[in-house]
Design an enzyme around this catalytic site. Sequence first.
Site, PDB file in Angstrom:
ATOM      1  N   ASP A  90      76.915  91.760  54.204  1.00 26.89           N
ATOM      2  CA  ASP A  90      77.259  92.148  52.854  1.00 26.89           C
ATOM      3  C   ASP A  90      78.689  91.655  52.618  1.00 26.89           C
ATOM      4  O   ASP A  90      79.491  91.620  53.542  1.00 26.89           O
ATOM      5  CB  ASP A  90      77.160  93.681  52.738  1.00 26.89           C
ATOM      6  CG  ASP A  90      77.236  94.124  51.293  1.00 26.89           C
ATOM      7  OD1 ASP A  90      77.298  93.248  50.403  1.00 26.89           O
ATOM      8  OD2 ASP A  90      77.250  95.341  51.053  1.00 26.89           O
ATOM      9  N   SER A  91      78.987  91.282  51.377  1.00 25.37           N
ATOM     10  CA  SER A  91      80.314  90.730  51.085  1.00 25.37           C
ATOM     11  C   SER A  91      81.407  91.775  51.236  1.00 25.37           C
ATOM     12  O   SER A  91      82.540  91.460  51.560  1.00 25.37           O
ATOM     13  CB  SER A  91      80.342  90.198  49.654  1.00 25.37           C
ATOM     14  OG  SER A  91      80.207  91.277  48.742  1.00 25.37           O
ATOM     15  N   ASP A 144      81.000  90.697  44.548  1.00 22.83           N
ATOM     16  CA  ASP A 144      80.560  91.203  43.239  1.00 22.83           C
ATOM     17  C   ASP A 144      81.416  92.395  42.854  1.00 22.83           C
ATOM     18  O   ASP A 144      82.062  93.002  43.701  1.00 22.83           O
ATOM     19  CB  ASP A 144      79.073  91.595  43.264  1.00 22.83           C
ATOM     20  CG  ASP A 144      78.779  92.701  44.272  1.00 22.83           C
ATOM     21  OD1 ASP A 144      79.539  92.850  45.247  1.00 22.83           O
ATOM     22  OD2 ASP A 144      77.777  93.420  44.100  1.00 22.83           O
ATOM     23  N   ASP A 259      68.286  98.195  53.005  1.00 21.28           N
ATOM     24  CA  ASP A 259      69.238  98.580  54.042  1.00 21.28           C
ATOM     25  C   ASP A 259      69.771  99.946  53.678  1.00 21.28           C
ATOM     26  O   ASP A 259      69.872 100.275  52.499  1.00 21.28           O
ATOM     27  CB  ASP A 259      70.415  97.594  54.112  1.00 21.28           C
ATOM     28  CG  ASP A 259      71.425  97.856  53.007  1.00 21.28           C
ATOM     29  OD1 ASP A 259      71.155  97.468  51.853  1.00 21.28           O
ATOM     30  OD2 ASP A 259      72.464  98.474  53.282  1.00 21.28           O
ATOM     31  N   CYS A 297      54.760 109.828  67.014  1.00 20.19           N
ATOM     32  CA  CYS A 297      55.709 108.729  67.232  1.00 20.19           C
ATOM     33  C   CYS A 297      55.699 108.273  68.690  1.00 20.19           C
ATOM     34  O   CYS A 297      55.631 109.094  69.601  1.00 20.19           O
ATOM     35  CB  CYS A 297      57.111 109.190  66.829  1.00 20.19           C
ATOM     36  SG  CYS A 297      58.379 107.925  67.056  1.00 20.19           S
ATOM     37  N   CYS A 299      58.194 106.409  70.086  1.00 18.44           N
ATOM     38  CA  CYS A 299      59.523 105.939  70.487  1.00 18.44           C
ATOM     39  C   CYS A 299      59.934 106.576  71.820  1.00 18.44           C
ATOM     40  O   CYS A 299      59.328 107.543  72.276  1.00 18.44           O
ATOM     41  CB  CYS A 299      60.555 106.212  69.391  1.00 18.44           C
ATOM     42  SG  CYS A 299      61.270 107.868  69.420  1.00 18.44           S
ATOM     43  N   CYS A 302      60.629 110.355  71.577  1.00 17.13           N
ATOM     44  CA  CYS A 302      59.454 111.220  71.442  1.00 17.13           C
ATOM     45  C   CYS A 302      58.568 111.196  72.685  1.00 17.13           C
ATOM     46  O   CYS A 302      57.873 112.166  72.965  1.00 17.13           O
ATOM     47  CB  CYS A 302      58.665 110.829  70.192  1.00 17.13           C
ATOM     48  SG  CYS A 302      59.601 111.181  68.692  1.00 17.13           S
ATOM     49  N   HIS A 328      65.268 107.478  67.396  1.00 17.20           N
ATOM     50  CA  HIS A 328      63.995 107.863  66.788  1.00 17.20           C
ATOM     51  C   HIS A 328      63.977 107.515  65.296  1.00 17.20           C
ATOM     52  O   HIS A 328      62.988 106.975  64.795  1.00 17.20           O
ATOM     53  CB  HIS A 328      63.702 109.360  66.966  1.00 17.20           C
ATOM     54  CG  HIS A 328      62.683 109.843  66.002  1.00 17.20           C
ATOM     55  ND1 HIS A 328      61.325 109.678  66.198  1.00 17.20           N
ATOM     56  CD2 HIS A 328      62.820 110.389  64.756  1.00 17.20           C
ATOM     57  CE1 HIS A 328      60.676 110.120  65.121  1.00 17.20           C
ATOM     58  NE2 HIS A 328      61.561 110.554  64.241  1.00 17.20           N
TER      59      HIS A 328
HETATM   60 ZN   LIG Z   1      60.143 109.123  67.834  1.00 16.75          ZN
END
Ligand SMILES: [Zn+2]
Length: 365
Positions: A90-91, A144, A259, A297, A299, A302, A328
Amino acid sequence: MFKLIQQDKNSRARIGKLTTSHGEIDTPCFMPVGTQGTVKALSPAELNDAGAQIMLSNAYHLFLRPGIEVIKKAGGLHKFISWYKPILTDSGGYQIFSLALLRKVSDEGVEFQSHIDGLKHFLRPEDVVDIQKNFASDIMMPLDECVHYPCAKDYAEVAMKRTLAWVRRSKVESGLLFGIVQGATYEDLRKECAQRLVEIGFDGYAIGGVSVGEPKNLRYNIINFVAGYLPQEKPRYLMGLGMPQDIFEAVEMGMDMFDCVIPTRYGRNGTAFISSGKITIRNATYTEDFKPLDDKCDCYTCKNFSRAYLRHLFNTDEILGLRLVSWHNVYFYLELMQKIREAIRQDRFIDFKKEFFESYNNKIE
Ligand SMILES: [Zn+2]
């Protein structure tokens, strides 16, 4: 560099592939934010493991610290931070107008004092692109002028026209540069800005100046309105917005890239995004809760840890707690984008959105 793969039959949602010199990105995508060249509390290996295809960094912050020379000497930003997948920088326009002190804006550029040490700097739009070239960013954003809400129309128009003039001066021969649509909450200004940018021609188009304090209905109205003026064959990036609802709404309006600091910022505070909504792991309810954060999940957090243990880590101020919840959350966001892409592929984005929120707004814990 951008290939539109498929358009959902029942909405404007679409899937695509964005190709950069450091790899491909499947869209719609979420870009974890590493403002200072690090996604807070996560290593590049963990980010990679969570499925990130691109990360975002910030030219303003890295320009102030460690400075262009250090990153140049290190061999570019990828090497400096040891992340070899694509980086969007990003600028820092938003940061200059929100963080920096004593700004003097002119058509020439912006003079400001660093929010860190008070030193004065002057940056022209050309300089801001040069900084990002020195970093060897895959996707660059031009300087900008970002206004806050509410903003009087005459000033919003001045800022929008200045952004256009700056963006014109930012054009590059190599690397990918996106144009940024400004114009506050005024449809005619947004339309003019979008049309002018498309005339100049950029590698992608971003909607900036949203989530600056405006009510949700105005925000969605502007995103939907602007998206209608952006070319189909170019990626569209919605800057800085990232609650799950924002992402779903914007994907439905045809936006491709997102983002937001939310997954990591919330993670550090002990708030986890799970399939049944947001939970605050410090709450006493979790003292003897030996279930994972989210039983749906896969991950690392988890698969290995219980809510009770995570709560204990937060209560004892152990660093691992904020790392595990951040991990997570990033995983949850990236997996959500993958599911969104899959749903679009099967022309069932609208159904998937409904299913997601049936569970997410349900608060069954
Ligand atoms: Zn997770």
